[in-house]
Write a protein that holds these residues in place. Structure first.
Motif, PDB file in Angstrom:
ATOM      1  N   LEU A 136      -8.689  34.641  17.821  1.00  0.00           N
ATOM      2  CA  LEU A 136      -9.573  35.667  17.250  1.00  0.00           C
ATOM      3  C   LEU A 136      -9.635  36.904  18.135  1.00  0.00           C
ATOM      4  N   ARG A 137      -9.353  36.716  19.411  1.00  0.00           N
ATOM      5  CA  ARG A 137      -9.390  37.834  20.369  1.00  0.00           C
ATOM      6  C   ARG A 137      -7.985  38.276  20.770  1.00  0.00           C
ATOM      7  N   ASP A 138      -7.007  37.933  19.919  1.00  0.00           N
ATOM      8  CA  ASP A 138      -5.604  38.358  20.107  1.00  0.00           C
ATOM      9  C   ASP A 138      -5.016  37.866  21.420  1.00  0.00           C
ATOM     10  N   ILE A 139      -5.403  36.672  21.841  1.00  0.00           N
ATOM     11  CA  ILE A 139      -4.830  36.064  23.045  1.00  0.00           C
ATOM     12  C   ILE A 139      -3.981  34.890  22.594  1.00  0.00           C
ATOM     13  N   ASP A 140      -2.693  35.142  22.476  1.00  0.00           N
ATOM     14  CA  ASP A 140      -1.760  34.124  22.001  1.00  0.00           C
ATOM     15  C   ASP A 140      -0.841  33.730  23.150  1.00  0.00           C
ATOM     16  N   VAL A 141      -1.339  32.890  24.019  1.00  0.00           N
ATOM     17  CA  VAL A 141      -0.596  32.472  25.197  1.00  0.00           C
ATOM     18  C   VAL A 141      -0.979  31.025  25.512  1.00  0.00           C
ATOM     19  N   GLY A 142      -0.015  30.261  26.029  1.00  0.00           N
ATOM     20  CA  GLY A 142      -0.271  28.852  26.327  1.00  0.00           C
ATOM     21  C   GLY A 142      -1.351  28.671  27.391  1.00  0.00           C
ATOM     22  N   PHE A 143      -2.176  27.629  27.240  1.00  0.00           N
ATOM     23  CA  PHE A 143      -3.270  27.389  28.183  1.00  0.00           C
ATOM     24  C   PHE A 143      -3.405  25.897  28.469  1.00  0.00           C
ATOM     25  N   GLU A 144      -4.040  25.609  29.579  1.00  0.00           N
ATOM     26  CA  GLU A 144      -4.402  24.242  29.961  1.00  0.00           C
ATOM     27  C   GLU A 144      -5.889  24.248  30.320  1.00  0.00           C
ATOM     28  N   PHE A 145      -6.593  23.112  30.073  1.00  0.00           N
ATOM     29  CA  PHE A 145      -8.034  23.070  30.356  1.00  0.00           C
ATOM     30  C   PHE A 145      -8.429  21.674  30.820  1.00  0.00           C
ATOM     31  N   ARG A 146      -9.616  21.626  31.435  1.00  0.00           N
ATOM     32  CA  ARG A 146     -10.173  20.354  31.889  1.00  0.00           C
ATOM     33  C   ARG A 146     -11.677  20.500  31.986  1.00  0.00           C
TER      34      ARG A 146
ATOM     35  N   GLU B  15      -9.647  21.686  22.420  1.00  0.00           N
ATOM     36  CA  GLU B  15      -8.381  22.403  22.289  1.00  0.00           C
ATOM     37  C   GLU B  15      -8.348  23.215  21.002  1.00  0.00           C
ATOM     38  N   LEU B  16      -8.872  22.637  19.910  1.00  0.00           N
ATOM     39  CA  LEU B  16      -8.895  23.338  18.630  1.00  0.00           C
ATOM     40  C   LEU B  16      -9.789  24.576  18.692  1.00  0.00           C
ATOM     41  N   LEU B  17     -11.001  24.391  19.216  1.00  0.00           N
ATOM     42  CA  LEU B  17     -11.934  25.527  19.286  1.00  0.00           C
ATOM     43  C   LEU B  17     -11.429  26.607  20.240  1.00  0.00           C
ATOM     44  N   LEU B  18     -10.854  26.191  21.382  1.00  0.00           N
ATOM     45  CA  LEU B  18     -10.317  27.188  22.325  1.00  0.00           C
ATOM     46  C   LEU B  18      -9.195  27.991  21.683  1.00  0.00           C
TER      47      LEU B  18
ATOM     48  N   LEU C 205     -10.498  26.648  32.464  1.00  0.00           N
ATOM     49  CA  LEU C 205      -9.359  27.062  31.643  1.00  0.00           C
ATOM     50  C   LEU C 205      -8.378  27.872  32.489  1.00  0.00           C
ATOM     51  N   ILE C 206      -7.084  27.585  32.348  1.00  0.00           N
ATOM     52  CA  ILE C 206      -6.046  28.378  33.008  1.00  0.00           C
ATOM     53  C   ILE C 206      -4.975  28.739  31.989  1.00  0.00           C
ATOM     54  N   PHE C 207      -4.210  29.797  32.296  1.00  0.00           N
ATOM     55  CA  PHE C 207      -3.137  30.264  31.414  1.00  0.00           C
ATOM     56  C   PHE C 207      -1.816  30.181  32.170  1.00  0.00           C
ATOM     57  N   LEU C 208      -0.804  29.617  31.507  1.00  0.00           N
ATOM     58  CA  LEU C 208       0.482  29.391  32.163  1.00  0.00           C
ATOM     59  C   LEU C 208       1.268  30.686  32.353  1.00  0.00           C
ATOM     60  N   GLU C 209       1.225  31.583  31.368  1.00  0.00           N
ATOM     61  CA  GLU C 209       2.037  32.807  31.408  1.00  0.00           C
ATOM     62  C   GLU C 209       1.157  34.043  31.263  1.00  0.00           C
ATOM     63  N   LYS C 210       0.104  34.076  32.040  1.00  0.00           N
ATOM     64  CA  LYS C 210      -0.835  35.196  31.924  1.00  0.00           C
ATOM     65  C   LYS C 210      -0.176  36.526  32.284  1.00  0.00           C
ATOM     66  N   THR C 211       0.553  36.554  33.399  1.00  0.00           N
ATOM     67  CA  THR C 211       1.176  37.811  33.852  1.00  0.00           C
ATOM     68  C   THR C 211       2.169  38.337  32.823  1.00  0.00           C
ATOM     69  N   ALA C 212       2.991  37.422  32.290  1.00  0.00           N
ATOM     70  CA  ALA C 212       3.971  37.837  31.277  1.00  0.00           C
ATOM     71  C   ALA C 212       3.273  38.339  30.022  1.00  0.00           C
ATOM     72  N   PHE C 213       2.168  37.690  29.643  1.00  0.00           N
ATOM     73  CA  PHE C 213       1.421  38.118  28.459  1.00  0.00           C
ATOM     74  C   PHE C 213       0.817  39.503  28.658  1.00  0.00           C
ATOM     75  N   LEU C 214       0.245  39.738  29.835  1.00  0.00           N
ATOM     76  CA  LEU C 214      -0.358  41.051  30.105  1.00  0.00           C
ATOM     77  C   LEU C 214       0.713  42.145  30.087  1.00  0.00           C
ATOM     78  N   ARG C 215       1.863  41.838  30.671  1.00  0.00           N
ATOM     79  CA  ARG C 215       2.935  42.845  30.690  1.00  0.00           C
ATOM     80  C   ARG C 215       3.467  43.104  29.287  1.00  0.00           C
TER      81      ARG C 215
ATOM     82  N   ASP D 273      -2.940  17.436  30.244  1.00  0.00           N
ATOM     83  CA  ASP D 273      -2.329  16.762  31.389  1.00  0.00           C
ATOM     84  C   ASP D 273      -1.760  17.732  32.416  1.00  0.00           C
ATOM     85  N   GLN D 274      -1.370  18.950  31.975  1.00  0.00           N
ATOM     86  CA  GLN D 274      -0.701  19.890  32.863  1.00  0.00           C
ATOM     87  C   GLN D 274      -1.672  20.740  33.692  1.00  0.00           C
ATOM     88  N   PHE D 275      -2.973  20.478  33.555  1.00  0.00           N
ATOM     89  CA  PHE D 275      -3.948  21.323  34.248  1.00  0.00           C
ATOM     90  C   PHE D 275      -3.790  21.222  35.759  1.00  0.00           C
TER      91      PHE D 275
END
Length: 528
Positions: free
Chosen positions: A201-211, A192-195, A253-263, A224-226
């Protein structure tokens, strides 16, 4: 402008606007699509960086542990010189030829893989390596012999030596680490820390879940929310890739608000595009309605000219006939006839002058050039003058003019001539727009607040659409033949303007086939 050409221009403007809107929508969709591809590329690069960092961290952990053990054992139990190779060099000081010999010494401390993994059956000891170097001056004939070594052979040996510090333990420790479960090799916190770091570093500031998955089996590593968001777009990257490029572990890896972030990332450009499109639509709408308004005004003015021509045609013809009659000797010998015809000419001339004066007054009102000379008089004076003016017209229609004037005496600062014209216009309209039966009520009232005049008829009435436009300049209610009721559409516009110049208000109530009621109200500055 011809109606057909006007329609074609409006149609072309509408098609152009529609085309611009379609292009704007396509541009927005393309921009979002490009941003989505860029987002995916950045995420994959971040995942690759995380995978490489975890692998390098694991290798460093094994090397550090081995070096610590070696330092605690002291001198190596056995050493062996291997990988001796030589190459030619030349001294930059005395330009002499040198033979440089390098070798690698293997040191064994008696450390075996089972120290890190008791279940390991590998009996090969873990070795440490040191390099040694010797330099010898050569004669020219020896140099020629050594020089026959191929360049690729020299480069290969040098590269093997320079990368040895990293590679000497890698294959051994990879085999050892592969026997451990994934939970022993990396933690959820580290992932989680490294992700988070790599994504930021790549200007992606959006909540994510991983497994982390082992094949199709989900491990305990991850958030847990993955599973609750597993239907979203999933990004994958293998972990702990072996020498053959294979791995049994996969980070998803998945992003919870990807569409909102892109917009939001393209919000400014989309907002500007929408803003300019709205401005363009607004300008088009204003232009469209102004064009319609101008076309309507043009039609109204044409109608006004036709009406003026019609109004002037009758008195001019009457004057012409009277002049022709006066030119005959028979009429010239009859003084009574001469007087009659001269009176007719005078009346028709006065009638035309009145029509012209009305038009000029409206023009001066529009240019704010009309100056009212007011006198403090009883407002009923102008009303009585107007009643006398229209009394003959009512009698000709065999109608009724019911007058009820408030007996209270008051005085208002008014222009008697203009105010007389106001009442004449209202009464003449009531007569003109009445059917066969003319019945008009004129009522005045004086209250503590205002002086009010009401002119009510039982004529043809007006629709709501006509009521909204009845005070517009040149406007006339059309019903069948436009010339059935004479006029220029200037009377009520003039009335409204004069009333307003006297600080008054005028409004109308009307129903079709039931008549109209005009109410004029002048506020009293000093209460009674």
């Amino acid at each position: 402008m011809k109606k057909r050409l006007f329609s074609i221009l409006i149609a072309l403007m509408g098609l152009s606007l529609l085309g611009i809107i379609v292009v704007q929508i396509f541009w927005i969709q393309t921009n979002l699509s490009n941003r989505d591809r860029q987002f995916s590329l950045s995420v994959n690069n971040a995942l690759a960086a995380v995978s490489e960092q975890i692998k390098e961290r694991e290798l460093r952990d094994y090397i550090s542990a081995t070096q610590k053990i070696m330092d605690s054992l002291g001198s190596p139990k056995a050493s062996q010189l291997t990988e001796v190779f030589q190459y030619i060099d030349r001294s930059t000081i005395d330009n002499k030829t040198l033979l440089v010999s390098r070798g690698i010494i293997e040191d064994s401390y008696g450390i075996f893989p089972e120290l890190f993994d008791p279940a390991s059956s590998d009996s090969t000891p873990i070795l440490d390596y040191r390099s040694v170097k010797a330099t010898t001056f050569l004669e020219e004939d020896v140099e020629g012999t050594i020089d026959r070594m191929s360049v690729s052979e020299r480069i290969e040996r040098i590269e093997r030596l320079s990368s040895m510090d990293k590679a000497k333990y890698e294959s051994i420790f990879m085999d050892i680490a592969a026997t451990k479960v994934i939970e022993k090799r990396v933690s959820t916190f580290e992932l989680e820390l490294l992700l988070g770091q790599e994504l930021l570093l790549r200007d992606i500031d959006v909540g994510f879940e991983f497994r982390v998955f082992e094949g199709n089996r989900m491990s305990s590593l991850g958030t847990d929310q993955f599973l609750q968001n597993i239907n979203k777009t999933t990004y994958r990257m293998p972990l702990f890739v072996d020498e053959n490029g294979l791995s049994k572990y996969e980070l998803r890896l998945i992003f919870l608000e990807k569409t909102a972030f892109l917009r939001s990332s393209v919000f400014s450009s989309i907002a500007l595009s929408v803003l300019f499109t709205v401005v363009l639509i607004t300008v088009f709408a204003i232009t469209f309605f102004q064009a319609l308004k101008q076309k309507k005004i043009s039609d109204i003015k044409t109608d006004f000219i036709n009406n003026m021509t019609h109004e002037f045609k009758t008195p001019i013809a009457t004057i012409q006939l009277a002049l022709d009659a006066l030119g005959t000797s028979a009429i010239a010998k009859q003084p009574n006839k001469v007087t009659q015809y001269l009176s007719l000419i005078r009346d028709e001339s006065r009638r035309m002058n009145t029509q012209v004066e009305n038009v000029l007054q409206i023009s001066r009102l529009d240019r704010r050039e009309l100056e009212l000379t007011t006198t403090l008089i009883d407002p009923h004076t102008a009303i009585n003058t107007a009643i006398e003016h229209v009394r003959l017209l009512v009698d000709q229609r065999e109608g009724k003019l019911n007058v009820s004037l408030d007996p209270m005496q008051i005085k208002l600062p008014i222009s008697e001539s203009h105010m007389t014209n106001v009442w004449v216009n209202l009464l003449e309209n009531a007569i003109k727009y009445s059917d066969d039966i003319v019945e008009i009520d004129l009522i005045t009232s004086v209250t503590n607040e205002a002086f009010t005049v009401t002119v009510k008829d039982k004529g043809i009435g007006m629709s709501n659409n006509v009521k909204r436009k009845v005070f517009n300049r040149f406007y006339r209610q059309e019903s069948g033949d436009i010339h059935t009721v004479k006029g220029h559409g200037l009377g009520l516009s003039y009335v409204k303007r004069i009333v307003e110049l006297h600080n008054g208000t005028i409004y109308v109530k009307s129903q079709l086939k039931k008549g109209s009621t005009f109410t004029v109200r002048f506020p009293l500055k000093h209460k009674l």
